[in-house]
Design a protein around this motif. Structure first.
Motif, PDB file in Angstrom:
ATOM      1  N   CYS A  22      -6.264  -5.087  -5.600  1.00 13.47           N
ATOM      2  CA  CYS A  22      -5.341  -6.174  -5.279  1.00 13.47           C
ATOM      3  C   CYS A  22      -6.093  -7.189  -4.441  1.00 13.47           C
ATOM      4  O   CYS A  22      -6.493  -6.900  -3.311  1.00 13.47           O
ATOM      5  CB  CYS A  22      -4.136  -5.645  -4.537  1.00 13.47           C
ATOM      6  N   ARG A  45      12.234   0.767  -7.008  1.00 18.37           N
ATOM      7  CA  ARG A  45      10.864   0.648  -6.539  1.00 18.37           C
ATOM      8  C   ARG A  45      10.635   1.661  -5.418  1.00 18.37           C
ATOM      9  O   ARG A  45      11.442   1.773  -4.500  1.00 18.37           O
ATOM     10  CB  ARG A  45      10.611  -0.775  -6.041  1.00 18.37           C
ATOM     11  N   TYR A  95       2.782  -2.221  -7.793  1.00 13.91           N
ATOM     12  CA  TYR A  95       2.786  -3.466  -7.038  1.00 13.91           C
ATOM     13  C   TYR A  95       2.005  -3.328  -5.739  1.00 13.91           C
ATOM     14  O   TYR A  95       2.103  -2.317  -5.042  1.00 13.91           O
ATOM     15  CB  TYR A  95       4.213  -3.865  -6.671  1.00 13.91           C
ATOM     16  N   TRP A 119       4.488 -10.056  -2.387  1.00 15.65           N
ATOM     17  CA  TRP A 119       4.305  -9.107  -3.472  1.00 15.65           C
ATOM     18  C   TRP A 119       3.478  -9.713  -4.598  1.00 15.65           C
ATOM     19  O   TRP A 119       3.549 -10.914  -4.850  1.00 15.65           O
ATOM     20  CB  TRP A 119       5.664  -8.693  -4.049  1.00 15.65           C
ATOM     21  N   GLN A 121       2.449  -9.424  -8.855  1.00 17.60           N
ATOM     22  CA  GLN A 121       3.230  -9.351 -10.083  1.00 17.60           C
ATOM     23  C   GLN A 121       3.221  -7.964 -10.713  1.00 17.60           C
ATOM     24  O   GLN A 121       4.037  -7.685 -11.601  1.00 17.60           O
ATOM     25  CB  GLN A 121       2.689 -10.367 -11.101  1.00 17.60           C
ATOM     26  N   GLY A 122       2.321  -7.130 -10.260  1.00 18.69           N
ATOM     27  CA  GLY A 122       2.276  -5.764 -10.752  1.00 18.69           C
ATOM     28  C   GLY A 122       1.251  -5.552 -11.857  1.00 18.69           C
ATOM     29  O   GLY A 122       0.890  -6.486 -12.580  1.00 18.69           O
TER      30      GLY A 122
END
Length: 129
Positions: A22, A45, A95, A119, A121-122
């Motif tokens: 990430c 989630r 995420y 966050w 976008q996954g």
């Protein structure tokens, strides 16, 4: 504007490994606790792992403890999730998230999504059995 971009997801057989990354921008990354969450279809989630701003403290969901490892490189503004011994139940959209506030203290309980203000976008992880 904070931007978190996940990568590294994919299709893997049960027992295999993946490493998620990430990349963060728009925030002072080294000051924020970072976390990984996941969401499977039809489910809420859920927390996976978190690491404090310094990298000194980590916390894991019981379901991934001993199999997943969270780490960070503050020089690269990147947080990682090494996932080993993957199971079909690990299949989900993963995420990356940055906690509200700076220099957060280590937690004594698992965080919830509401503790995190930014966050990505996954990235999809699919484990075939």
């Amino acid at each position: 504007q904070v931007q978190l971009v996940e990568s590294g997801g994919g299709l893997v057989q049960a027992g295999g490994s993946l490493r998620l990354s990430c990349a963060a921008s728009g925030l002072i990354f080294s000051r924020h606790t970072m976390g990984w969450f996941r969401q499977a279809p039809g489910k809420e989630r859920e927390f996976v792992a978190t690491i404090t701003w310094s990298g000194s403290y980590t916390r894991y969901a019981d379901s991934v403890k001993g199999r997943f490892t969270i780490s960070r490189d503050n020089a690269k503004n990147t947080v990682y999730l090494q996932m080993n011994s993957l199971k079909s139940e690990d299949t989900a959209l993963y995420y990356c998230a940055a906690e509200f506030g700076e220099f957060g203290r280590p937690r004594f309980s698992n965080p919830v999504p509401g503790d995190f203000g930014s966050w990505g976008q996954g990235t999809q992880v699919t484990v075939s059995s």
